[in-house]
Design a protein around this motif. Sequence first.
Motif, short mmCIF file in Angstrom:
data_model
loop_
_atom_site.label_atom_id
_atom_site.label_comp_id
_atom_site.label_asym_id
_atom_site.label_seq_id
_atom_site.Cartn_x
_atom_site.Cartn_y
_atom_site.Cartn_z
N GLY A 179 5.56 6.84 -2.40
CA GLY A 179 6.35 6.66 -1.18
C GLY A 179 6.87 5.27 -0.95
N VAL A 180 6.51 4.32 -1.79
CA VAL A 180 7.03 2.96 -1.68
C VAL A 180 7.24 2.42 -3.09
CG1 VAL A 180 4.69 2.03 -1.41
CG2 VAL A 180 6.64 0.62 -0.80
N VAL A 181 8.48 1.96 -3.33
CA VAL A 181 8.85 1.46 -4.65
C VAL A 181 8.89 -0.07 -4.60
CG1 VAL A 181 10.66 1.38 -6.42
CG2 VAL A 181 10.18 3.52 -5.20
N VAL A 182 8.23 -0.69 -5.57
CA VAL A 182 8.23 -2.15 -5.69
C VAL A 182 9.03 -2.53 -6.92
CG1 VAL A 182 6.82 -4.23 -5.78
CG2 VAL A 182 5.88 -2.14 -4.74
N GLN A 183 10.03 -3.39 -6.71
CA GLN A 183 10.82 -3.91 -7.83
C GLN A 183 10.30 -5.29 -8.20
OE1 GLN A 183 15.08 -3.74 -7.04
NE2 GLN A 183 14.73 -2.10 -5.56
N ILE A 184 10.11 -5.51 -9.49
CA ILE A 184 9.53 -6.77 -9.96
C ILE A 184 10.44 -7.34 -11.03
CG2 ILE A 184 7.47 -7.85 -10.96
CD1 ILE A 184 5.98 -5.23 -10.05
N TRP A 185 10.87 -8.58 -10.85
CA TRP A 185 11.70 -9.22 -11.87
C TRP A 185 11.68 -10.73 -11.70
CZ3 TRP A 185 14.10 -7.26 -7.51
CH2 TRP A 185 15.07 -8.05 -6.89
N SER A 186 12.21 -11.40 -12.69
CA SER A 186 12.30 -12.86 -12.68
C SER A 186 13.70 -13.26 -12.24
CB SER A 186 12.00 -13.41 -14.08
OG SER A 186 11.95 -14.80 -14.06
N PRO A 187 13.85 -13.86 -11.05
CA PRO A 187 15.19 -14.16 -10.53
C PRO A 187 15.80 -15.44 -11.08
CG PRO A 187 13.56 -14.84 -8.93
CD PRO A 187 12.80 -14.21 -10.07
N GLY A 188 15.04 -16.17 -11.90
CA GLY A 188 15.53 -17.43 -12.46
C GLY A 188 14.46 -18.50 -12.38
N PRO A 189 14.64 -19.60 -13.11
CA PRO A 189 13.63 -20.67 -13.11
C PRO A 189 13.61 -21.42 -11.78
CG PRO A 189 15.21 -20.86 -14.94
CD PRO A 189 15.78 -19.90 -13.97
N GLY A 190 12.47 -22.01 -11.50
CA GLY A 190 12.32 -22.81 -10.28
C GLY A 190 10.98 -23.51 -10.32
N HIS A 191 10.01 -22.94 -9.64
CA HIS A 191 8.65 -23.49 -9.62
C HIS A 191 8.09 -23.57 -11.04
CE1 HIS A 191 4.63 -24.25 -8.09
NE2 HIS A 191 4.17 -23.19 -8.73
N THR A 192 8.38 -22.55 -11.85
CA THR A 192 8.13 -22.57 -13.29
C THR A 192 9.31 -21.86 -13.95
OG1 THR A 192 7.06 -20.40 -13.52
CG2 THR A 192 5.65 -22.24 -12.83
N ILE A 213 0.84 -1.20 0.00
CA ILE A 213 0.00 0.00 0.00
C ILE A 213 0.87 1.25 0.00
CG2 ILE A 213 -1.77 1.30 1.25
CD1 ILE A 213 -2.71 -1.40 2.43
N GLY A 214 0.73 2.05 -1.05
CA GLY A 214 1.42 3.34 -1.11
C GLY A 214 0.44 4.48 -0.90
N LYS A 215 0.96 5.69 -0.97
CA LYS A 215 0.09 6.88 -0.79
C LYS A 215 -0.86 7.07 -1.97
CE LYS A 215 3.32 9.64 2.03
NZ LYS A 215 4.60 8.94 1.79
N ASP A 216 -0.47 6.55 -3.13
CA ASP A 216 -1.27 6.76 -4.33
C ASP A 216 -2.04 5.53 -4.79
OD1 ASP A 216 -0.15 9.32 -4.42
OD2 ASP A 216 1.54 8.61 -5.64
N ALA A 217 -1.48 4.36 -4.55
CA ALA A 217 -2.08 3.15 -5.12
C ALA A 217 -1.67 1.92 -4.33
CB ALA A 217 -1.65 3.00 -6.58
N VAL A 218 -2.35 0.82 -4.63
CA VAL A 218 -2.12 -0.48 -3.99
C VAL A 218 -1.71 -1.48 -5.06
CG1 VAL A 218 -3.17 -2.33 -2.62
CG2 VAL A 218 -3.87 0.05 -2.26
N MET A 219 -0.79 -2.39 -4.68
CA MET A 219 -0.44 -3.52 -5.55
C MET A 219 -0.80 -4.82 -4.86
SD MET A 219 3.27 -4.72 -7.11
CE MET A 219 3.41 -3.31 -8.21
N ILE A 220 -1.38 -5.73 -5.62
CA ILE A 220 -1.68 -7.10 -5.17
C ILE A 220 -0.67 -8.04 -5.81
CG2 ILE A 220 -3.38 -8.96 -5.30
CD1 ILE A 220 -4.29 -6.75 -3.45
N ILE A 221 -0.14 -8.97 -5.04
CA ILE A 221 0.73 -10.00 -5.60
C ILE A 221 0.03 -11.34 -5.48
CG2 ILE A 221 2.96 -11.18 -5.46
CD1 ILE A 221 2.78 -7.79 -4.00
N ASP A 222 -0.35 -11.90 -6.60
CA ASP A 222 -1.12 -13.13 -6.75
C ASP A 222 -2.58 -12.91 -6.37
OD1 ASP A 222 0.85 -14.67 -7.95
OD2 ASP A 222 1.64 -15.37 -6.03
N ALA A 223 -3.46 -13.35 -7.27
CA ALA A 223 -4.83 -12.85 -7.27
C ALA A 223 -5.88 -13.83 -6.77
CB ALA A 223 -5.19 -12.40 -8.69
#
Length: 330
Positions: free
Chosen positions: A165-178, A41-51
Amino acid sequence: MSEKKFASHADLEEKKVSFNKLSDNAYAYTAEGDPNTGVIIGKDAVMIIDATATPVMAQDVIRYVRQVTDKPIKYVTLTHYHAVRVLGAYAYAAEGATEIIASQGTLELIRERGAQDMKSEMERFPRLFRNAETVPGLTWPTMVIGGGNPVKGEVPGKLSINLGGVVVQIWSPGPGHTRGDTIAWVEEEKVLYSGDLVEYEAGVYTGDAQLAEWPTTLEALRALKAEYIVPGRGEAMKGNANVNKALDYTKRWVETLYKAGQEAVAQGLDLKAAMAHTRKSMDPVFGHVFIYEHCLPFDVSRAYDEASGIKNPRIWTAERDQQMWAALQS
């Protein structure tokens, strides 16, 4: 061995939901071994991870979010393509969602096997997909993160989103579960949302995994030195020592499973014998955890295939699921 009910057909009891604040802006929605959801939750918006699995199930997440903020839920990040994680995304459009984020690998897997996976998972998880009629179809990303595989020394694509006010970094760290696994990392607060790359005290599903590469990807996550982790299943962990405990748990599962698969192939065992061989090392350590008996036959099948040289996991269909289950769990 007595015949076991297919997949999660015996798991019909409702789970106790927890919605915990981890840091200034990061939350975890967990439910006793069911798939977890992350909330930032940031000051401007919300992010959901997995729906979650359906729009109806996602409404429960939204209910908790609305107890702490009225900001628009603008972003939904998918850690991978599995139906139980992504089909609830449609519920967020009414909450302000304009972007669904995934990796290039996840997009490719949706194209390649998303429809089969949806049917397969709906039949495996009757409780989680109780409102399956509310799912209008596959979930497609609107923002796709490209880039290389860091396990091979390539540079991964990385997306940074400022929620205010909160930065989320999103990337693929390598194969595993998929092969398309994606994480969300709030560096300033040291919070890691790993998806099913990491589990804790729950079954580690590896039916679509890259088992040989998975441990290296886990070490890439360890290098982040997270103070909080929201795994794909299991409780959110606080403190770096406990984060490492979850990483170690997952790594032990993956390495024990794959070693058994390699031994089975080397000995010329058939798949049923490989299952019995794998149980000798897996049951004493992991036999008590949530969805163990559901995961194990899928896991053994994949370990046997990968040890036999099948790099790209075979597609699970509802029919293949039932045939495999009859062969291995009865």
